[in-house]
Design an enzyme around this catalytic site. Sequence first.
Site, PDB file in Angstrom:
ATOM      1  N   HIS A   1      -3.581 -12.885 -14.884  1.00 19.03           N
ATOM      2  CA  HIS A   1      -4.915 -13.050 -14.287  1.00 19.03           C
ATOM      3  C   HIS A   1      -5.988 -12.240 -15.025  1.00 19.03           C
ATOM      4  O   HIS A   1      -6.976 -11.811 -14.418  1.00 19.03           O
ATOM      5  CB  HIS A   1      -4.901 -12.652 -12.806  1.00 19.03           C
TER       6      HIS A   1
ATOM      7  N   ASN B   1      -0.414 -14.792   1.146  1.00 21.90           N
ATOM      8  CA  ASN B   1      -0.337 -15.663  -0.024  1.00 21.90           C
ATOM      9  C   ASN B   1       0.907 -16.553   0.019  1.00 21.90           C
ATOM     10  O   ASN B   1       1.303 -17.121  -0.986  1.00 21.90           O
ATOM     11  CB  ASN B   1      -0.316 -14.800  -1.298  1.00 21.90           C
TER      12      ASN B   1
ATOM     13  N   LYS C   1       6.832 -10.966  -5.480  1.00 17.57           N
ATOM     14  CA  LYS C   1       6.320 -10.673  -4.137  1.00 17.57           C
ATOM     15  C   LYS C   1       6.647 -11.764  -3.123  1.00 17.57           C
ATOM     16  O   LYS C   1       6.878 -11.464  -1.943  1.00 17.57           O
ATOM     17  CB  LYS C   1       4.818 -10.392  -4.156  1.00 17.57           C
TER      18      LYS C   1
END
Length: 349
Positions: A109, A63, A40
């Site tokens: 995660h 981010n 990303k």
Amino acid sequence: MAARARAAGVPVIGDIELFAQARTSLPPHKVVGITGTNGKSTTTALVHHILKTAGVPTTMGGNIGLPILAQDPLPAGGVYVLELSSYQIDLTFSLDCDVAMLLNVTPDHLDRYESFGAYAASKARLFEMQRAGQHAYAGRENGVISKVAEDWGAIPIDVDELDAELFGEQSEWPALQGPHNKKNAAAARIAAFMTGLVSFHDIREALRTYPGLPHRMERVAERDGILFVNDSKATNPDSTAPALVAYPDVHWIVGGLAKTKDLGPCAEQLGHVRAAYTIGESGPMFAHLLAGKVPVTQSIVLDRAVRDAAGAAKPGEVVLLSPACASFDQFRDYEQRGQAFREAVEALP
């Protein structure tokens, strides 16, 4: 604190939601939102570069780079390009992206989510927030992505649509080597084009001139015919495997704080690996996994791994830091690890 706030009925939101709520007060603009486990950052930066190449007012945030609320508003006709982590999406409720992209979902995660499905659902909320008539795209990575595309009507991203006659051969894009970067380029091409503000010529020129991001397949130096590549951002096997494919003869520096107990998709790419140099907490584990498959040196620390690899590599080969692990056993973050790699290369005799 967040749990207590939710229990008391107090909304818990993040900076992306504040941006979403402020959009009505900004000059007319568009938003491209990009999420996924891997790729990303590169895709976000590439979309931003394509828009800049076309002369479109644009900025990137979320981010990546400066927080979006720390940046000046764009003039009318501008495009905000946002990289969005699952954490940020969890705290966002009204961000309706003109173009939304979910690149891929692979295990990561999982200490934060109760299951892999819950992690995937978090990312898919980017589509849930869109309005009718906006554009949704999803990669062709795995069953989870296919289900997401089906549930939200997201159009699959097809790498084959990156026509070489229109956009050039991948060999012409120095900072976008490897099959993963071809996927990133395909996604970025679609996202930028669907804003309605760029031409195919703009995209071709931007793919050629894109400078790349630090720590993501970053060409650090070439010494005596040996290329040194910093891919410190590759913190899991899914992101490392495409980096191995990008070069035919790799001296692979691997290890750190492991997220898995196996090689994952890297196991299928060992034909590209001339030797491996293990570091960090997971070094012994990777040495065991690779034993008998490729020559292994247990270098333990990064600067020694660079010296070991440089001493063994031949002209035309590549020394690649693509650790397939988090960095927190020996470094503050992947950026510090990448900088340590650069310094170790610079210190070579």
